[in-house]
Design an enzyme around this catalytic site. Structure first.
Site, short mmCIF file in Angstrom:
data_model
loop_
_atom_site.label_atom_id
_atom_site.label_comp_id
_atom_site.label_asym_id
_atom_site.label_seq_id
_atom_site.Cartn_x
_atom_site.Cartn_y
_atom_site.Cartn_z
N GLY A 239 32.13 42.10 -6.17
CA GLY A 239 33.20 43.00 -6.58
C GLY A 239 33.16 43.48 -8.01
O GLY A 239 33.90 44.37 -8.38
N GLY A 275 26.79 42.54 -5.65
CA GLY A 275 25.88 43.53 -5.10
C GLY A 275 25.75 44.67 -6.09
O GLY A 275 24.78 44.79 -6.85
N ARG A 276 26.81 45.49 -6.15
CA ARG A 276 26.81 46.70 -6.97
C ARG A 276 26.44 46.43 -8.42
O ARG A 276 25.66 47.18 -9.01
CB ARG A 276 28.22 47.30 -6.90
N ARG A 312 28.50 58.50 -0.79
CA ARG A 312 29.62 58.00 -1.59
C ARG A 312 30.56 59.11 -2.09
O ARG A 312 31.78 58.96 -2.01
CB ARG A 312 29.13 57.12 -2.75
N TYR A 316 34.15 58.53 -0.52
CA TYR A 316 35.14 57.91 -1.41
C TYR A 316 35.54 58.81 -2.57
O TYR A 316 36.24 58.36 -3.47
CB TYR A 316 34.59 56.62 -2.04
N CYS A 342 25.73 70.66 7.23
CA CYS A 342 26.77 71.59 7.68
C CYS A 342 28.16 70.96 7.64
O CYS A 342 28.78 70.74 8.68
CB CYS A 342 26.45 72.06 9.08
N TYR A 371 24.67 50.98 -2.45
CA TYR A 371 25.34 51.74 -1.38
C TYR A 371 24.88 53.20 -1.36
O TYR A 371 25.66 54.10 -1.06
CB TYR A 371 26.87 51.63 -1.51
N1 LLP Z 1 30.58 39.82 -0.51
C1 LLP Z 1 31.22 40.35 0.54
C2 LLP Z 1 31.77 39.44 1.56
C3 LLP Z 1 31.36 41.74 0.66
O1 LLP Z 1 32.00 42.25 1.71
C4 LLP Z 1 30.82 42.58 -0.35
C5 LLP Z 1 30.94 44.04 -0.26
C6 LLP Z 1 30.15 41.99 -1.43
C7 LLP Z 1 30.05 40.61 -1.47
C8 LLP Z 1 29.52 42.79 -2.51
O2 LLP Z 1 30.44 43.53 -3.25
P1 LLP Z 1 30.00 44.29 -4.60
O3 LLP Z 1 29.60 43.22 -5.61
O4 LLP Z 1 28.86 45.16 -4.27
O5 LLP Z 1 31.21 45.02 -4.99
N2 LLP Z 1 30.24 51.03 0.41
C9 LLP Z 1 31.21 50.77 -0.63
C10 LLP Z 1 31.29 49.31 -1.01
C11 LLP Z 1 31.59 48.38 0.16
C12 LLP Z 1 31.58 46.93 -0.23
C13 LLP Z 1 31.60 46.05 0.96
N3 LLP Z 1 31.54 44.65 0.70
C14 LLP Z 1 30.87 51.66 -1.84
O6 LLP Z 1 29.89 52.40 -1.78
O7 LLP Z 1 31.60 51.65 -2.82
#
Ligand code: LLP
Length: 418
Positions: A239, A275-276, A312, A316, A342, A371
């Site tokens: 997150g 992740g991000r 994205r 969003y 399209c 993503y």
């Molecule tokens: N752990 C769990 C259980 C998750 O569901 C997620 C992301 C993460 C870790 C990693 O989160 P991060 O560190 O990347 O924020 N497609 C969307 C983001 C969806 C995130 C889903 N879960 C976007 O492009 O913003």
């Protein structure tokens, strides 16, 4: 901007000109900087060093094998959400004892594969799932390690589509139910329930929502202690935000400073699932200008990359900075950067000030390592783009551009259609 920078007005990724890569691999393509991946992983590792966490990279953000191998070499584990991700993680060389598996809908075959692979633990999201994992583990004569994904009911203060930690969301188990499960955990003969998990959302820019959630976890943990129930792990999810508009995101050490005292108080072995934060800034999406169109009201820069490559902005309304690959002094105009798909929602950027780029010019859409490719599709029968990684002055195609055969693979016209 990390390892993407201008040299003599030309955009470079580490030691290589982006235009040179485009000449060799064609457009559009995702471009990853190996060093930026490493730097971001180390940023988190260093910031959270006082609690020595196991960092499980959330591969849903970017599941490319080369990206994963880079992080695994740095000591990363992997956070997975499907059997497909499990197989990719193992192929990339992940240690199964560093894999944790979250998802509200794990199937029997996925659970079986995870048990046979001996992953670290399942992050379980409901009682029904707990029973199912117990049943399958019994059948396989195995013990499944489990962490309960708690729904702490806190607002992550981010986009509604990426908020996960409130009771309006499908994720996790409410605290009262989780406590009852732990009080009677002996009834699950083939489970070892020894962890707690939270993940409250994504693109969280301040420590406040994390703190709110962790305070609830601390109270919860103390109520377990009072009943003599011990658990070993606390997985705090992912997150942490990436820096989409320079200066708006918190650096890892600021968030770490706020969280570490509380994590120490909770006193469990810490796992993280970023992740991000690790991959977003390590990637750009490179696309070529096809046409400039002016309808008298608006100007459109039409490029060969589209919402099927990078969804994205359409999904969003998210902002990604767009830069010309070759900088010039020419006067800037305001354009919407759009793709060939399209749909009116097919855009990469709106009302951007860019030079009047001629057809054939390249642009880079920044902060697309997370993503980006992971959410791409074949909509409009468009082949997915290539993925390229640069390390110093070497580059390598780490995923081939799709070809027509990929578009029709597995499709059949049945005999009953004349
Ligand atoms: N752990 C769990 C259980 C998750 O569901 C997620 C992301 C993460 C870790 C990693 O989160 P991060 O560190 O990347 O924020 N497609 C969307 C983001 C969806 C995130 C889903 N879960 C976007 O492009 O913003």
């Amino acid at each position: 901007m990390h390892h993407f920078h201008y040299k003599n007005q030309e955009l470079f990724c580490e030691g290589i000109s982006v235009a040179e890569i485009a000449r060799k691999v064609g457009t559009p393509f995702y471009l990853y900087s190996h060093q930026t991946l490493i730097d971001h992983f180390r940023k988190i590792k260093t910031a959270f060093a006082p609690v020595d966490p196991l960092i499980c990279f959330a591969m849903k953000a970017n599941g490319n094998l080369a990206v994963m191998r880079t992080l695994i070499r740095e000591g990363a584990g992997v956070d997975i959400v499907s059997g497909g991700e499990l197989r990719k993680a193992l192929k990339a060389g992940a240690d199964p004892q560093k894999i944790c598996y979250a998802s509200v809908g794990k199937t029997e075959s996925e659970i079986t594969l995870a048990l046979k692979s001996n992953i670290l633990f399942f992050n379980v999201e409901s009682i029904a799932e707990l029973c199912e994992i117990n049943r399958i583990a019994k059948k396989l004569n195995k013990k499944a390690r489990v962490a309960l994904r708690l729904n702490p009911d806190v607002n992550a203060v981010t986009h509604a589509a990426i908020t996960t930690g409130t009771l309006k969301n499908k994720f996790g188990i409410d605290l009262a139910t989780a406590k009852n499960i732990l009080l009677s955990r002996d009834r699950y003969s083939n489970l070892v329930i020894n962890g707690l998990h939270i993940h409250i959302g994504s693109q969280i820019t301040t420590s406040a929502p994390f703190l709110r959630a962790l305070k609830k976890v601390l109270i919860f943990k103390r109520s377990l202690d009072a009943k003599g129930i011990k658990v070993e792990y606390l997985d705090i999810g992912g997150g942490m935000a990436a820096d989409y508009v320079e200066g708006t995101a918190q650096p890892a050490d600021k968030i770490a400073k706020a969280l570490v005292p509380l994590l120490k108080k909770i006193g469990l072995k810490v796992i993280m699932e970023p992740g991000r934060f690790i991959v977003a800034n390590a990637g750009v999406f490179v696309t070529k200008v096809l046409y400039l169109k002016d309808n008298g009201v608006k100007k459109f820069l039409i490029v060969d990359g589209a919402m099927n490559d990078l969804i994205r902005p359409s999904l969003y309304d998210s902002f990604h900075e767009i830069l010309p690959v070759s900088r010039s002094a020419s006067k800037k105009i305001t354009v919407d950067v759009v793709g060939p798909v399209c749909e009116s929602g097919d855009y990469l950027g709106k009302d951007r000030k860019l030079p009047a780029l001629a057809p054939g010019s390249l642009i880079a859409v920044l902060t697309t390592g997370a993503y980006g490719y992971a959410m791409s599709s074949n909509y409009n029968a468009r082949c997915r783009s290539a993925e390229v990684m640069v390390s110093k002055n070497k580059f390598s195609v780490v995923k081939d551009r799709e070809a027509f055969v990929d578009l029709v693979r597995g499709e059949h016209i049945p005999g009953f259609i004349k």
